[in-house]
Motif scaffolding. Structure first.
Motif, PDB file in Angstrom:
ATOM      1  N   ILE A   1       0.831  -1.208   0.000  1.00  0.00           N
ATOM      2  CA  ILE A   1       0.000   0.000   0.000  1.00  0.00           C
ATOM      3  C   ILE A   1       0.863   1.255   0.000  1.00  0.00           C
ATOM      4  N   GLU A   2       1.899   1.283   0.791  1.00  0.00           N
ATOM      5  CA  GLU A   2       2.752   2.476   0.866  1.00  0.00           C
ATOM      6  C   GLU A   2       3.419   2.751  -0.476  1.00  0.00           C
ATOM      7  N   TYR A   3       3.888   1.714  -1.129  1.00  0.00           N
ATOM      8  CA  TYR A   3       4.530   1.893  -2.430  1.00  0.00           C
ATOM      9  C   TYR A   3       3.505   2.331  -3.474  1.00  0.00           C
ATOM     10  N   MET A   4       2.306   1.818  -3.367  1.00  0.00           N
ATOM     11  CA  MET A   4       1.230   2.214  -4.276  1.00  0.00           C
ATOM     12  C   MET A   4       0.915   3.696  -4.102  1.00  0.00           C
ATOM     13  N   ARG A   5       1.025   4.178  -2.896  1.00  0.00           N
ATOM     14  CA  ARG A   5       0.719   5.575  -2.587  1.00  0.00           C
ATOM     15  C   ARG A   5       1.738   6.537  -3.186  1.00  0.00           C
ATOM     16  N   ILE A   6       2.986   6.090  -3.351  1.00  0.00           N
ATOM     17  CA  ILE A   6       4.023   7.012  -3.795  1.00  0.00           C
ATOM     18  C   ILE A   6       4.523   6.759  -5.221  1.00  0.00           C
ATOM     19  N   ASP A   7       4.224   5.609  -5.810  1.00  0.00           N
ATOM     20  CA  ASP A   7       4.722   5.288  -7.144  1.00  0.00           C
ATOM     21  C   ASP A   7       3.562   5.176  -8.138  1.00  0.00           C
ATOM     22  N   PRO A   8       3.416   6.164  -9.032  1.00  0.00           N
ATOM     23  CA  PRO A   8       2.299   6.135  -9.979  1.00  0.00           C
ATOM     24  C   PRO A   8       2.305   4.902 -10.883  1.00  0.00           C
ATOM     25  N   ALA A   9       3.478   4.420 -11.305  1.00  0.00           N
ATOM     26  CA  ALA A   9       3.532   3.262 -12.197  1.00  0.00           C
ATOM     27  C   ALA A   9       3.009   2.010 -11.494  1.00  0.00           C
ATOM     28  N   TYR A  10       3.420   1.787 -10.246  1.00  0.00           N
ATOM     29  CA  TYR A  10       2.949   0.631  -9.477  1.00  0.00           C
ATOM     30  C   TYR A  10       1.446   0.755  -9.225  1.00  0.00           C
ATOM     31  N   CYS A  11       1.000   1.961  -8.921  1.00  0.00           N
ATOM     32  CA  CYS A  11      -0.425   2.197  -8.677  1.00  0.00           C
ATOM     33  C   CYS A  11      -1.229   1.869  -9.933  1.00  0.00           C
ATOM     34  N   ARG A  12      -0.784   2.351 -11.098  1.00  0.00           N
ATOM     35  CA  ARG A  12      -1.484   2.056 -12.351  1.00  0.00           C
ATOM     36  C   ARG A  12      -1.536   0.549 -12.621  1.00  0.00           C
ATOM     37  N   TYR A  13      -0.419  -0.128 -12.351  1.00  0.00           N
ATOM     38  CA  TYR A  13      -0.348  -1.580 -12.572  1.00  0.00           C
ATOM     39  C   TYR A  13      -1.398  -2.308 -11.732  1.00  0.00           C
ATOM     40  N   LEU A  14      -1.463  -1.986 -10.438  1.00  0.00           N
ATOM     41  CA  LEU A  14      -2.429  -2.661  -9.566  1.00  0.00           C
ATOM     42  C   LEU A  14      -3.867  -2.311  -9.942  1.00  0.00           C
ATOM     43  N   LEU A  15      -4.095  -1.065 -10.308  1.00  0.00           N
ATOM     44  CA  LEU A  15      -5.451  -0.665 -10.691  1.00  0.00           C
ATOM     45  C   LEU A  15      -5.876  -1.361 -11.980  1.00  0.00           C
ATOM     46  N   LYS A  16      -4.956  -1.514 -12.910  1.00  0.00           N
ATOM     47  CA  LYS A  16      -5.286  -2.226 -14.148  1.00  0.00           C
ATOM     48  C   LYS A  16      -5.589  -3.692 -13.846  1.00  0.00           C
ATOM     49  N   MET A  17      -4.760  -4.306 -12.983  1.00  0.00           N
ATOM     50  CA  MET A  17      -4.981  -5.704 -12.612  1.00  0.00           C
ATOM     51  C   MET A  17      -6.358  -5.854 -11.949  1.00  0.00           C
ATOM     52  N   ALA A  18      -6.698  -4.929 -11.063  1.00  0.00           N
ATOM     53  CA  ALA A  18      -7.991  -4.999 -10.380  1.00  0.00           C
ATOM     54  C   ALA A  18      -9.141  -4.767 -11.358  1.00  0.00           C
ATOM     55  N   SER A  19      -8.956  -3.854 -12.295  1.00  0.00           N
ATOM     56  CA  SER A  19     -10.044  -3.564 -13.245  1.00  0.00           C
ATOM     57  C   SER A  19     -10.300  -4.731 -14.200  1.00  0.00           C
ATOM     58  N   LEU A  20      -9.278  -5.549 -14.473  1.00  0.00           N
ATOM     59  CA  LEU A  20      -9.439  -6.702 -15.364  1.00  0.00           C
ATOM     60  C   LEU A  20      -9.913  -7.963 -14.629  1.00  0.00           C
ATOM     61  N   SER A  21     -10.028  -7.861 -13.313  1.00  0.00           N
ATOM     62  CA  SER A  21     -10.452  -8.996 -12.506  1.00  0.00           C
ATOM     63  C   SER A  21     -11.940  -9.278 -12.713  1.00  0.00           C
ATOM     64  N   PRO A  22     -12.329 -10.541 -12.640  1.00  0.00           N
ATOM     65  CA  PRO A  22     -13.766 -10.857 -12.723  1.00  0.00           C
ATOM     66  C   PRO A  22     -14.513 -10.509 -11.432  1.00  0.00           C
ATOM     67  N   ILE A  23     -13.792 -10.146 -10.393  1.00  0.00           N
ATOM     68  CA  ILE A  23     -14.401  -9.818  -9.099  1.00  0.00           C
ATOM     69  C   ILE A  23     -14.906  -8.378  -9.139  1.00  0.00           C
ATOM     70  N   GLU A  24     -16.212  -8.215  -8.982  1.00  0.00           N
ATOM     71  CA  GLU A  24     -16.844  -6.900  -9.111  1.00  0.00           C
ATOM     72  C   GLU A  24     -16.330  -5.891  -8.089  1.00  0.00           C
ATOM     73  N   ASP A  25     -16.075  -6.337  -6.855  1.00  0.00           N
ATOM     74  CA  ASP A  25     -15.578  -5.432  -5.820  1.00  0.00           C
ATOM     75  C   ASP A  25     -14.218  -4.849  -6.217  1.00  0.00           C
ATOM     76  N   LEU A  26     -13.353  -5.669  -6.805  1.00  0.00           N
ATOM     77  CA  LEU A  26     -12.050  -5.171  -7.257  1.00  0.00           C
ATOM     78  C   LEU A  26     -12.210  -4.148  -8.378  1.00  0.00           C
ATOM     79  N   GLN A  27     -13.154  -4.386  -9.261  1.00  0.00           N
ATOM     80  CA  GLN A  27     -13.401  -3.445 -10.357  1.00  0.00           C
ATOM     81  C   GLN A  27     -13.894  -2.099  -9.814  1.00  0.00           C
ATOM     82  N   ASP A  28     -14.797  -2.144  -8.835  1.00  0.00           N
ATOM     83  CA  ASP A  28     -15.315  -0.915  -8.230  1.00  0.00           C
ATOM     84  C   ASP A  28     -14.203  -0.146  -7.508  1.00  0.00           C
TER      85      ASP A  28
END
Length: 128
Positions: free
Chosen positions: A36-63
């Motif tokens: 979480i801390e690295y996600m907060r300070i590194d835009p590239a890592y944050c984008r990576y995790l958000l993309k992974m979550a958005s492509l997930s079949p789990i609706e909560d992760l997409q939201d």
């Protein structure tokens, strides 16, 4: 404090709460561990995790991905809007000249050892 600072603090708090939920959901559903801390300070890592979550079949992760995308990369996002500068008085303190060092006290000379050397070279490197 300015309203902009309060808004930024509120966004950071909201982002932290959502990142915690994202972390827990990813861990439970996919076994993926995030930083979480690295996600907060590194835009590239944050984008990576958000993309992974958005492509997930789990609706909560997409939201969560959509909400965090807006907080971090929206028009007034944390990675888009520069953090406000600290007050001028604080910046001046950082650049103030350091106080002059105190004059060293006169040290007593070391007693010479049997070979005339004031430092016992046999002691250096040994344990007491």
């Amino acid at each position: 404090m300015s309203e902009e600072h309060h808004t930024r603090a509120a966004l950071e708090n909201q982002a932290f709460a959502l990142m915690g939920r994202l972390h827990v959901t990813l861990r439970r559903q996919t076994g993926r561990v995030t930083d979480i801390e690295y996600m907060r300070i590194d835009p590239a890592y944050c984008r990576y995790l958000l993309k992974m979550a958005s492509l997930s079949p789990i609706e909560d992760l997409q939201d969560l991905s959509v909400k965090l995308q807006e907080i971090f990369f929206g028009p007034d996002g944390l990675f888009v809007v520069a953090e406000p500068k600290p007050p001028l008085i604080d910046r001046l303190k950082e650049h103030a000249p350091a106080p002059a060092p105190a004059a060293p006290a006169a040290a007593a000379p070391a007693a010479p050892t049997d070979n005339g050397d004031p430092v016992d070279r046999g002691y250096i490197g040994r344990l007491r």
